[in-house]
Enzyme design. Structure first.
Site, PDB file in Angstrom:
ATOM      1  N   GLY A 170      25.809  16.079  -9.935  1.00  0.00           N
ATOM      2  CA  GLY A 170      26.126  14.775  -9.717  1.00  0.00           C
ATOM      3  C   GLY A 170      26.193  13.682 -10.634  1.00  0.00           C
ATOM      4  O   GLY A 170      26.567  12.469 -10.500  1.00  0.00           O
ATOM      5  N   GLY A 172      28.571  13.949 -13.311  1.00  0.00           N
ATOM      6  CA  GLY A 172      30.080  14.197 -13.987  1.00  0.00           C
ATOM      7  C   GLY A 172      30.685  12.748 -13.757  1.00  0.00           C
ATOM      8  O   GLY A 172      30.419  11.811 -13.038  1.00  0.00           O
ATOM      9  N   CYS A 175      32.601  12.387 -10.642  1.00  0.00           N
ATOM     10  CA  CYS A 175      31.764  13.075  -9.357  1.00  0.00           C
ATOM     11  C   CYS A 175      31.041  12.049  -8.810  1.00  0.00           C
ATOM     12  O   CYS A 175      30.933  10.993  -9.005  1.00  0.00           O
ATOM     13  CB  CYS A 175      30.860  13.831 -10.215  1.00  0.00           C
ATOM     14  SG  CYS A 175      29.207  14.133  -8.868  1.00  0.00           S
TER      15      CYS A 175
HETATM   16  P1  5GP Z   1      31.788  15.113 -17.257  1.00  0.00           P
HETATM   17  O1  5GP Z   1      31.956  15.796 -18.539  1.00  0.00           O
HETATM   18  O2  5GP Z   1      33.420  14.790 -16.766  1.00  0.00           O
HETATM   19  O3  5GP Z   1      30.886  14.192 -17.007  1.00  0.00           O
HETATM   20  O4  5GP Z   1      31.572  16.312 -16.070  1.00  0.00           O
HETATM   21  C1  5GP Z   1      32.209  17.363 -15.891  1.00  0.00           C
HETATM   22  C2  5GP Z   1      31.446  18.082 -14.847  1.00  0.00           C
HETATM   23  O5  5GP Z   1      31.601  17.527 -13.565  1.00  0.00           O
HETATM   24  C3  5GP Z   1      32.110  19.609 -14.532  1.00  0.00           C
HETATM   25  O6  5GP Z   1      32.008  20.523 -15.441  1.00  0.00           O
HETATM   26  C4  5GP Z   1      31.736  19.914 -12.968  1.00  0.00           C
HETATM   27  O7  5GP Z   1      30.385  20.289 -13.243  1.00  0.00           O
HETATM   28  C5  5GP Z   1      31.350  18.518 -12.465  1.00  0.00           C
HETATM   29  N1  5GP Z   1      32.390  18.126 -11.630  1.00  0.00           N
HETATM   30  C6  5GP Z   1      33.544  18.191 -11.744  1.00  0.00           C
HETATM   31  N2  5GP Z   1      34.633  17.987 -10.646  1.00  0.00           N
HETATM   32  C7  5GP Z   1      33.729  17.511  -9.855  1.00  0.00           C
HETATM   33  C8  5GP Z   1      33.625  16.819  -8.330  1.00  0.00           C
HETATM   34  O8  5GP Z   1      34.603  16.567  -7.658  1.00  0.00           O
HETATM   35  N3  5GP Z   1      32.329  16.427  -7.766  1.00  0.00           N
HETATM   36  C9  5GP Z   1      31.312  16.839  -8.427  1.00  0.00           C
HETATM   37  N4  5GP Z   1      30.019  16.716  -7.819  1.00  0.00           N
HETATM   38  N5  5GP Z   1      31.020  17.276  -9.753  1.00  0.00           N
HETATM   39  C10 5GP Z   1      32.126  17.652 -10.289  1.00  0.00           C
END
Ligand code: 5GP
Length: 337
Positions: A170, A172, A175
């Site tokens: 949660g 991301g 996300c």
């Molecule tokens: P960021 O680096 O953009 O903060 O986080 C990337 C991570 O967010 C991804 O590797 C994956 O684990 C998570 N993530 C990607 N898409 C989604 C989504 O639609 N929902 C959720 N809960 N997590 C996501």
């Protein structure tokens, strides 16, 4: 030694800073920031369809990191992409029975790094998938599994046979799981808690700056997975949209409505979207390279602030201080379009 007990305390990156320590190292060029699987730069690009295909995997490899190819493509294309990527590149697998076929085909094609990709991996379906994949690979491949955010979840995956554990629920940047469900663990605490499991911990989601990456490593991660920080870079897949305000690309959560529409024709009636889509600035090669340089340079500098010549020392020496409660910023989508 850490001055505060992060376990169970629910802190995220913005809640802490790291206290500067005596530094015996003469130059930041003398520190070794290598981590997970010997990566010179302990960074893995996320297996999202707007982040990692072959070009990103190659760029990550050139910079000492690794790519994780997404799996939202047919098996043949997945194999072709893997073959055009550096050998160490991760390939992704889901938990459904049909994914066994993808696993077998990729394994036969020579893939040795697999990432089991399920939003809530502390689950029976993840355990069954890990067992099936381990049976198929034996000791000839590395299986990372996640995501989880508690020591119970990490231990469950380790027990099932995962070689490394992907941590983060949660946090991301695109996300919305915490908004839609109320579930999640602030990322710094999740990493710290899971790091006691005795397997490499890969921190996934929520890093917005080189400083966040440094904090994730200090809390116990051997590498981080990045989505948002690499979004819009020259090496991301997807078309460029030209507007009067400049060039943009899409960056979207894999559980977003937009992905469901593209891949499945729509969101199933019993599901809520747990991701969002944003437009991000499309970056030139040079702007993209500056992002990586910032990460590598930031980490080298962080290690000297801790007086640590390698990751093991960094994790031992860092003292976190709690500065404020900013978890709310991490809980909601926070990538600016
Ligand atoms: P960021 O680096 O953009 O903060 O986080 C990337 C991570 O967010 C991804 O590797 C994956 O684990 C998570 N993530 C990607 N898409 C989604 C989504 O639609 N929902 C959720 N809960 N997590 C996501």
């Amino acid at each position: 030694m850490r001055k505060i007990n992060l376990v169970g305390s629910g802190l995220t990156f913005d809640d802490v800073l790291m206290e500067p320590q005596y530094n015996p190292i003469e130059s930041r060029s003398h520190v070794d920031i290598s981590g997970f699987l010997g990566l010179k730069t302990p960074v893995i690009s996320s297996n999202m369809d707007t982040i990692t295909e072959t070009a990103m995997a190659n760029w990550m490899h050139e910079n000492g990191g690794l790519g994780a190819l997404h799996r939202f493509m047919d098996i043949q294309r997945n194999i072709d992409q893997y073959k055009m990527s550096p050998q160490q590149t991760f390939v992704s697998l889901g938990v459904t029975k049909s994914e066994l076929e993808r696993a077998e085909a990729l394994f036969k094609a020579g893939a040795t790094n697999f990432m089991l990709d399920i939003a809530h991996a502390h689950s029976e379906s993840a355990r069954n998938a890990i067992k099936a994949y381990k049976e198929m690979f034996g000791n000839n491949a590395h299986l990372m599994a996640g995501t989880v955010a508690t020591i119970e979840g990490a231990a469950f995956l380790a027990e099932a046979g995962a070689d490394s554990i992907r941590v983060g629920i949660g946090g991301g940047s695109v996300c919305s799981t915490r908004i839609k469900t109320g579930f999640g663990v602030p990322q710094l605490s999740a990493i710290a808690e899971c790091s006691f499991v005795g397997r490499p911990i890969i921190a996934d989601g929520g890093c917005r700056s080189p400083g966040d990456i440094a904090k994730a490593l200090a809390a116990g991660a051997s590498a981080v997975i990045l989505g948002g920080m690499l979004s819009g870079t020259y090496y991301t897949p997807g078309s460029i949209e030209l507007t009067s305000n400049g060039a943009y690309k899409s960056f979207r959560g894999m559980a977003s409505k937009e992905v469901a529409i593209d891949k499945l024709g729509g969101l199933a009636g019993y599901r809520a979207a747990e991701g969002v889509q944003v437009r991000v600035k499309s970056l030139s090669e040079q702007e993209s390279n500056e992002i990586i340089q910032d990460i590598i340079g930031g980490l080298r500098s962080a290690f000297t602030y801790a007086g640590a010549k390698n990751l093991e020392e960094f994790q031992k020496k860092v003292v976190f201080i709690k500065v404020s409660g900013n978890v709310i910023n991490e809980n909601k989508p926070h990538k600016q379009g």
